[in-house]
Design a protein around this motif. Structure first.
Motif, PDB file in Angstrom:
ATOM      1  N   ASP A 122     -14.230  -8.440  11.817  1.00  0.00           N
ATOM      2  CA  ASP A 122     -13.842  -8.020  13.162  1.00  0.00           C
ATOM      3  C   ASP A 122     -13.214  -6.636  13.036  1.00  0.00           C
ATOM      4  N   CYS A 123     -13.949  -5.616  13.479  1.00  0.00           N
ATOM      5  CA  CYS A 123     -13.477  -4.235  13.385  1.00  0.00           C
ATOM      6  C   CYS A 123     -13.210  -3.653  14.770  1.00  0.00           C
ATOM      7  N   SER A 124     -12.870  -4.518  15.719  1.00  0.00           N
ATOM      8  CA  SER A 124     -12.696  -4.093  17.108  1.00  0.00           C
ATOM      9  C   SER A 124     -11.253  -3.757  17.446  1.00  0.00           C
ATOM     10  N   ARG A 125     -10.331  -3.924  16.494  1.00  0.00           N
ATOM     11  CA  ARG A 125      -8.900  -3.781  16.801  1.00  0.00           C
ATOM     12  C   ARG A 125      -8.317  -2.525  16.160  1.00  0.00           C
ATOM     13  N   SER A 126      -7.064  -2.252  16.528  1.00  0.00           N
ATOM     14  CA  SER A 126      -6.344  -1.142  15.891  1.00  0.00           C
ATOM     15  C   SER A 126      -6.109  -1.440  14.419  1.00  0.00           C
ATOM     16  N   ILE A 127      -5.789  -2.699  14.101  1.00  0.00           N
ATOM     17  CA  ILE A 127      -5.676  -3.137  12.716  1.00  0.00           C
ATOM     18  C   ILE A 127      -7.052  -3.577  12.259  1.00  0.00           C
ATOM     19  N   ARG A 128      -7.449  -3.145  11.087  1.00  0.00           N
ATOM     20  CA  ARG A 128      -8.777  -3.450  10.566  1.00  0.00           C
ATOM     21  C   ARG A 128      -8.662  -4.390   9.355  1.00  0.00           C
ATOM     22  N   PRO A 129      -9.781  -4.970   8.943  1.00  0.00           N
ATOM     23  CA  PRO A 129      -9.741  -5.837   7.762  1.00  0.00           C
ATOM     24  C   PRO A 129      -9.372  -5.096   6.484  1.00  0.00           C
ATOM     25  N   MET A 130      -9.688  -3.790   6.423  1.00  0.00           N
ATOM     26  CA  MET A 130      -9.445  -3.006   5.220  1.00  0.00           C
ATOM     27  C   MET A 130      -8.576  -1.793   5.556  1.00  0.00           C
ATOM     28  N   ILE A 131      -7.999  -1.206   4.519  1.00  0.00           N
ATOM     29  CA  ILE A 131      -7.136  -0.034   4.655  1.00  0.00           C
ATOM     30  C   ILE A 131      -7.681   1.083   3.775  1.00  0.00           C
ATOM     31  N   ASN A 160       2.681   3.344   0.081  1.00  0.00           N
ATOM     32  CA  ASN A 160       3.002   2.847   1.416  1.00  0.00           C
ATOM     33  C   ASN A 160       3.249   1.355   1.348  1.00  0.00           C
ATOM     34  N   ALA A 161       4.258   0.887   2.054  1.00  0.00           N
ATOM     35  CA  ALA A 161       4.536  -0.548   2.155  1.00  0.00           C
ATOM     36  C   ALA A 161       3.979  -1.069   3.471  1.00  0.00           C
ATOM     37  N   HIS A 178       6.766  -9.339   4.077  1.00  0.00           N
ATOM     38  CA  HIS A 178       5.779  -9.358   3.010  1.00  0.00           C
ATOM     39  C   HIS A 178       6.011  -8.148   2.115  1.00  0.00           C
ATOM     40  N   SER A 179       5.604  -8.262   0.889  1.00  0.00           N
ATOM     41  CA  SER A 179       5.874  -7.195  -0.076  1.00  0.00           C
ATOM     42  C   SER A 179       4.615  -6.403  -0.448  1.00  0.00           C
ATOM     43  N   TYR A 180       3.614  -6.444   0.400  1.00  0.00           N
ATOM     44  CA  TYR A 180       2.353  -5.775   0.076  1.00  0.00           C
ATOM     45  C   TYR A 180       2.536  -4.261   0.155  1.00  0.00           C
ATOM     46  N   ALA A 181       2.180  -3.557  -0.911  1.00  0.00           N
ATOM     47  CA  ALA A 181       2.295  -2.101  -0.958  1.00  0.00           C
ATOM     48  C   ALA A 181       1.096  -1.528  -1.701  1.00  0.00           C
ATOM     49  N   LEU A 182       0.722  -0.307  -1.349  1.00  0.00           N
ATOM     50  CA  LEU A 182      -0.395   0.384  -1.987  1.00  0.00           C
ATOM     51  C   LEU A 182       0.111   1.649  -2.661  1.00  0.00           C
ATOM     52  N   ARG A 224     -21.546   7.675   5.760  1.00  0.00           N
ATOM     53  CA  ARG A 224     -20.376   6.920   5.323  1.00  0.00           C
ATOM     54  C   ARG A 224     -20.097   5.813   6.332  1.00  0.00           C
ATOM     55  N   PHE A 225     -19.528   4.727   5.817  1.00  0.00           N
ATOM     56  CA  PHE A 225     -19.292   3.553   6.653  1.00  0.00           C
ATOM     57  C   PHE A 225     -17.866   3.017   6.535  1.00  0.00           C
ATOM     58  N   TRP A 226     -17.062   3.574   5.620  1.00  0.00           N
ATOM     59  CA  TRP A 226     -15.729   3.019   5.416  1.00  0.00           C
ATOM     60  C   TRP A 226     -14.903   3.036   6.692  1.00  0.00           C
ATOM     61  N   ASP A 227     -15.095   4.064   7.531  1.00  0.00           N
ATOM     62  CA  ASP A 227     -14.283   4.164   8.742  1.00  0.00           C
ATOM     63  C   ASP A 227     -14.706   3.167   9.823  1.00  0.00           C
ATOM     64  N   ARG A 228     -15.802   2.413   9.590  1.00  0.00           N
ATOM     65  CA  ARG A 228     -16.159   1.321  10.494  1.00  0.00           C
ATOM     66  C   ARG A 228     -15.369   0.047  10.185  1.00  0.00           C
ATOM     67  N   VAL A 229     -14.918  -0.091   8.951  1.00  0.00           N
ATOM     68  CA  VAL A 229     -14.293  -1.348   8.545  1.00  0.00           C
ATOM     69  C   VAL A 229     -12.840  -1.185   8.123  1.00  0.00           C
ATOM     70  N   ALA A 230     -12.387   0.047   7.919  1.00  0.00           N
ATOM     71  CA  ALA A 230     -11.027   0.280   7.418  1.00  0.00           C
ATOM     72  C   ALA A 230     -10.241   1.149   8.387  1.00  0.00           C
ATOM     73  N   MET A 231      -8.958   0.885   8.493  1.00  0.00           N
ATOM     74  CA  MET A 231      -8.075   1.758   9.252  1.00  0.00           C
ATOM     75  C   MET A 231      -7.541   2.833   8.302  1.00  0.00           C
ATOM     76  N   LYS A 232      -7.585   4.088   8.757  1.00  0.00           N
ATOM     77  CA  LYS A 232      -7.088   5.198   7.958  1.00  0.00           C
ATOM     78  C   LYS A 232      -5.593   5.340   8.183  1.00  0.00           C
ATOM     79  N   VAL A 233      -4.844   5.270   7.100  1.00  0.00           N
ATOM     80  CA  VAL A 233      -3.388   5.337   7.177  1.00  0.00           C
ATOM     81  C   VAL A 233      -2.918   6.550   6.390  1.00  0.00           C
ATOM     82  N   PRO A 234      -2.218   7.499   7.019  1.00  0.00           N
ATOM     83  CA  PRO A 234      -1.696   8.633   6.265  1.00  0.00           C
ATOM     84  C   PRO A 234      -0.534   8.198   5.385  1.00  0.00           C
ATOM     85  N   SER A 235      -0.406   8.863   4.258  1.00  0.00           N
ATOM     86  CA  SER A 235       0.670   8.543   3.319  1.00  0.00           C
ATOM     87  C   SER A 235       1.470   9.800   3.034  1.00  0.00           C
ATOM     88  N   GLY A 236       2.779   9.675   3.013  1.00  0.00           N
ATOM     89  CA  GLY A 236       3.646  10.820   2.748  1.00  0.00           C
ATOM     90  C   GLY A 236       4.431  10.712   1.470  1.00  0.00           C
TER      91      GLY A 236
END
Length: 307
Positions: free
Chosen positions: A167-176, A44-45, A70-74, A28-40
């Motif tokens: 750029d996947c070197s940061r705490s924030i990633r290009p994808m979620i 999530n906004a 911003h109003s971005y929500a998933l 799997r490669f998603w965790d190289r490009v996406a930050m994993k965000v828990p949802s409760g």
């Protein structure tokens, strides 16, 4: 086998072990490009996206920056995979031959975030991100110190298969990758379950709640131009030249190249070989030179780049 609670639990434990083995063994490669965000909750906004903090010398009082809203929500989505096993197969001790199938269920569950993340990445030419623009657009608004917006691009146009520099070197990633509930195997094997009573079958199913979304467009660049050294260089320069609000350099460090199967050889040749061929004055006599781009990014080649 006598069908009772203890034996059914033993069978389920065996299937769960096969499922988990398949889950853990899947590439799997998603965790190289996406930050994993828990949802409760159901969604999530991400109103904070686009606010990259900077550090300044402390002279006088602190300078408090107002976050641009911003109003971005998933919204979380629900996913499942279910198979049916004849009760007579368990009674006749035939359940063991199904273990590889449960291993495949685990493999598919482990790969599913890859499918979500990379298919969304491929769809970024139309999928909207936090600023209301497509994730890959030629007119992302970036504001100067006076609040005046300039249009900034994070894409190259063309007609070739798309490739992506990240750029996947940061705490924030290009994808979620947003996870509400992880992938879990459950079963219906009780005598009073409808499937057992009506069809004499046992059901085993996987369920998860999750979704994928776009992070910072500044950390991603898409190109439909040929994957050549010149176009790769132009993409890197465009990313590294990006500034944030008020003109501060973002110091973007592209380190992952995502390519479809059709560009695998181009990606590996560009990033894994120590030399490359360039055309000199005479096209009939190409010149071999050192490859300055070797090792500058990790190639990820995936079959999930479909939108």
């Amino acid at each position: 086998m006598l069908i009772n609670k203890q034996n059914l639990h033993m069978v389920f434990e065996g299937y769960s072990t096969a499922f988990q083995k398949g889950f853990e063994g899947a590439p799997r490669f998603w965790d190289r490009v996406a930050m994993k965000v828990p949802s409760g909750s159901s969604s999530n906004a991400y109103g904070w996206l686009g606010q990259l903090p900077n550090v300044r010398e402390w002279l006088g009082d602190r300078v408090v920056k107002n976050l641009r809203v911003h109003s971005y929500a998933l919204e979380n989505r629900t996913f499942e995979s279910t198979i049916e096993v004849k009760r007579t197969d368990v009674e006749d001790d035939q359940y063991g031959v199904l273990a590889p199938l449960f291993g495949e269920m685990g493999h598919a569950a482990s790969e599913h975030p890859d499918e979500l993340v990379f298919s969304l990445l491929a769809g970024g030419f139309s999928g909207l991100c936090y600023d209301g623009k497509p994730f890959f657009a030629e007119d992302h608004p970036v504001f100067d110190a006076k609040g005046v917006a300039a249009a900034v691009s994070n894409m190259q146009t063309g007609t070739d298969p798309a490739w992506f520099l990240l750029d996947c070197s940061r705490s924030i990633r290009p994808m979620i990758f947003q996870e509400r509930l992880p992938y879990k195997l459950t079963t219906l094997t009780s005598d009073d379950d409808q499937n057992v009573f009506m069809r004499d079958t046992f059901l085993y199913g996987v369920r998860a709640r999750a979704n994928a979304g776009y992070g910072l467009w500044q950390l991603a660049f898409a190109s439909k131009a040929p994957l050549t050294a010149d176009n790769y260089e132009a993409a890197r320069l465009a990313m590294r030249s990006l500034t944030g609000d008020e003109g501060r350099p973002l110091n973007v460090q592209p380190n992952v190249l995502v390519a479809p199967l059709s560009l695998e050889s181009d990606a590996r040749r560009l990033l894994k070989t120590e030399t490359r061929v360039v055309m000199a004055g005479d096209p009939a006599t190409p010149v071999v030179v050192g490859n300055e781009w070797a090792g500058t990014a990790e190639p990820i080649v995936t079959a999930w780049l479909t939108s």
